[in-house]
Scaffold this active site. Sequence first.
Site, PDB file in Angstrom:
ATOM      1  N   LEU A   1     -11.725  13.357   1.020  1.00 20.43           N
ATOM      2  CA  LEU A   1     -11.070  12.720   2.160  1.00 20.43           C
ATOM      3  C   LEU A   1      -9.572  12.549   1.944  1.00 20.43           C
ATOM      4  O   LEU A   1      -9.103  12.486   0.792  1.00 20.43           O
ATOM      5  CB  LEU A   1     -11.670  11.327   2.371  1.00 20.43           C
ATOM      6  CG  LEU A   1     -13.128  11.275   2.825  1.00 20.43           C
ATOM      7  CD1 LEU A   1     -13.753   9.932   2.463  1.00 20.43           C
ATOM      8  CD2 LEU A   1     -13.235  11.532   4.320  1.00 20.43           C
ATOM      9  N   GLU A   2      -8.846  12.426   3.023  1.00 19.36           N
ATOM     10  CA  GLU A   2      -7.429  12.059   2.959  1.00 19.36           C
ATOM     11  C   GLU A   2      -7.310  10.704   2.256  1.00 19.36           C
ATOM     12  O   GLU A   2      -8.122   9.803   2.471  1.00 19.36           O
ATOM     13  CB  GLU A   2      -6.907  11.947   4.407  1.00 19.36           C
ATOM     14  CG  GLU A   2      -5.494  11.467   4.537  1.00 19.36           C
ATOM     15  CD  GLU A   2      -5.097  11.285   6.026  1.00 19.36           C
ATOM     16  OE1 GLU A   2      -5.883  11.666   6.929  1.00 19.36           O
ATOM     17  OE2 GLU A   2      -3.993  10.761   6.254  1.00 19.36           O
ATOM     18  N   TYR A   3      -6.313  10.588   1.393  1.00 15.35           N
ATOM     19  CA  TYR A   3      -6.063   9.315   0.723  1.00 15.35           C
ATOM     20  C   TYR A   3      -5.141   8.474   1.607  1.00 15.35           C
ATOM     21  O   TYR A   3      -4.094   8.949   2.049  1.00 15.35           O
ATOM     22  CB  TYR A   3      -5.421   9.585  -0.642  1.00 15.35           C
ATOM     23  CG  TYR A   3      -4.904   8.360  -1.337  1.00 15.35           C
ATOM     24  CD1 TYR A   3      -5.713   7.235  -1.528  1.00 15.35           C
ATOM     25  CD2 TYR A   3      -3.590   8.322  -1.832  1.00 15.35           C
ATOM     26  CE1 TYR A   3      -5.222   6.108  -2.179  1.00 15.35           C
ATOM     27  CE2 TYR A   3      -3.105   7.199  -2.486  1.00 15.35           C
ATOM     28  CZ  TYR A   3      -3.928   6.101  -2.649  1.00 15.35           C
ATOM     29  OH  TYR A   3      -3.456   4.989  -3.284  1.00 15.35           O
ATOM     30  N   ALA A   4      -5.557   7.254   1.882  1.00 18.34           N
ATOM     31  CA  ALA A   4      -4.743   6.335   2.695  1.00 18.34           C
ATOM     32  C   ALA A   4      -4.141   5.288   1.749  1.00 18.34           C
ATOM     33  O   ALA A   4      -4.808   4.324   1.376  1.00 18.34           O
ATOM     34  CB  ALA A   4      -5.614   5.695   3.764  1.00 18.34           C
TER      35      ALA A   4
ATOM     36  N   ASP B   1     -18.649   2.695  15.841  1.00 17.20           N
ATOM     37  CA  ASP B   1     -18.624   1.697  14.766  1.00 17.20           C
ATOM     38  C   ASP B   1     -17.191   1.263  14.461  1.00 17.20           C
ATOM     39  O   ASP B   1     -16.787   1.164  13.308  1.00 17.20           O
ATOM     40  CB  ASP B   1     -19.295   2.294  13.519  1.00 17.20           C
ATOM     41  CG  ASP B   1     -19.752   1.223  12.534  1.00 17.20           C
ATOM     42  OD1 ASP B   1     -19.856   0.045  12.941  1.00 17.20           O
ATOM     43  OD2 ASP B   1     -19.996   1.557  11.363  1.00 17.20           O
TER      44      ASP B   1
ATOM     45  N   GLU C   1     -13.350  -3.033   9.026  1.00 14.49           N
ATOM     46  CA  GLU C   1     -13.841  -2.464   7.762  1.00 14.49           C
ATOM     47  C   GLU C   1     -13.788  -0.944   7.754  1.00 14.49           C
ATOM     48  O   GLU C   1     -13.826  -0.323   6.690  1.00 14.49           O
ATOM     49  CB  GLU C   1     -15.295  -2.900   7.505  1.00 14.49           C
ATOM     50  CG  GLU C   1     -15.481  -4.359   7.174  1.00 14.49           C
ATOM     51  CD  GLU C   1     -15.572  -5.258   8.411  1.00 14.49           C
ATOM     52  OE1 GLU C   1     -15.173  -4.841   9.521  1.00 14.49           O
ATOM     53  OE2 GLU C   1     -16.038  -6.399   8.262  1.00 14.49           O
ATOM     54  N   ASN C   2     -13.738  -0.329   8.937  1.00 18.16           N
ATOM     55  CA  ASN C   2     -13.726   1.133   9.016  1.00 18.16           C
ATOM     56  C   ASN C   2     -12.335   1.685   9.308  1.00 18.16           C
ATOM     57  O   ASN C   2     -12.204   2.832   9.754  1.00 18.16           O
ATOM     58  CB  ASN C   2     -14.717   1.615  10.087  1.00 18.16           C
ATOM     59  CG  ASN C   2     -16.151   1.411   9.632  1.00 18.16           C
ATOM     60  OD1 ASN C   2     -16.409   1.294   8.429  1.00 18.16           O
ATOM     61  ND2 ASN C   2     -17.078   1.354  10.568  1.00 18.16           N
TER      62      ASN C   2
ATOM     63  N   ASP D   1     -14.722   6.637   8.422  1.00 20.81           N
ATOM     64  CA  ASP D   1     -16.164   6.401   8.511  1.00 20.81           C
ATOM     65  C   ASP D   1     -16.769   6.754   9.866  1.00 20.81           C
ATOM     66  O   ASP D   1     -16.901   5.913  10.746  1.00 20.81           O
ATOM     67  CB  ASP D   1     -16.494   4.938   8.165  1.00 20.81           C
ATOM     68  CG  ASP D   1     -17.907   4.835   7.615  1.00 20.81           C
ATOM     69  OD1 ASP D   1     -18.757   5.618   8.059  1.00 20.81           O
ATOM     70  OD2 ASP D   1     -18.145   3.993   6.739  1.00 20.81           O
TER      71      ASP D   1
END
Length: 362
Positions: free
Chosen positions: A180-183, A226, A230-231, A244
């Site tokens: 995944l892309e790093y945030a 969703d 948290e997402n 997510d």
Amino acid sequence: MAAEPDCLLKSVNSSASDPHQSVKIQPGPVKTHEKAVTSKSTDSARYQREHPPGESGRVLKPVNSRPSCPELTAPVKPGSGKVQQKTTTSSESARKKWTLEDFDIGRPLGKGKFGNVYLAREKSTKYVVALKVLFKSQLQKAGVEHQLRREIEIQSHLSHPHILRLFQYFQDKTRVYLVLEYAPKGELYKELMKNTRFDERRTATYMYQMTSALKYCHSKKVIHRDIKPENLLLGLTGDLKIADFGWSVHAPSSRRTTLCGTLDYLPPEMIEGKLHDEKVDIWSLGVLCYEFLVGKPPFEAESNADTYRRITKVDLQFPRHVSEPAKNLVSQLLKHDPNQRLSLDKVLEHPWIKENRLPSTS
Ligand code: ADE
């Protein structure tokens, strides 16, 4: 790539999957390169900022030409839920089969129900990513393999500045890995907890970014289902990234999977198990806006039954500090009848959003 999304996890039944027996992920070596990502002065950081992989469909090949994975770059056929037939290219034979060996693994970035997310760096390109590691045994036990397949299929075909990129996936006997892309600024809900609530400028900015990302999803008939703090993650410049896609589907849909966790973000039509469409995300956008401004979701209650009642009645009350124009926006999003909810185009044009949002940095 060894497996198509459709056959992904097929080996679950046949493998003696014991997560504890398999290779340990050793946190550590990427630490120094995390600095490289956040430091404006390094080549790696500059490269990653100036060459987002989403820009050209290029996947993890910022320096030396690495073949991309057609399964993850081919468009999704709208409504079909299937990945389009891939075309055979000359690069196909040279296609890279990714394994854990291709990555240096760093510190854990987050914990999930089915595994953890680690900072990682692809060895040959030094590309910094977030590696989500999911245990097949746990996915199987919870019966959510179909959700993971859908998450991969949907997220890998989305490319938008406010949607976290899924570059690749691969698997071994016991685990599935999502590259995944790093945030770099991490989880938004932690920011919200730290600040208790956000001011109207910050909320309007996030709302604009969320709305633009959801408009993009809905144009592809993808509904997220969703949306909650948290997402959501934060990029290098503090810009919001929807992550997510485990609950996402193609609209319209009926819910077949049991709901678990909080009901707080769910619209009346979803908790009642009705057929629903992309307007469920518009409801959740209203809940999110309220939570950003107030510090807790609007229908929070002691029990699930009470939350359920408050949602179906749309029992909405605002504290005094929320401005009239902000209340106006939230109230127009939280309508029981999905067809009465404000359209995403109108959210972008809402006077409170236009007056308060800060210019985009991404
Ligand atoms: N935590 C969970 N996923 C993450 C990601 N992709 N980047 C940064 N932090 C994360």
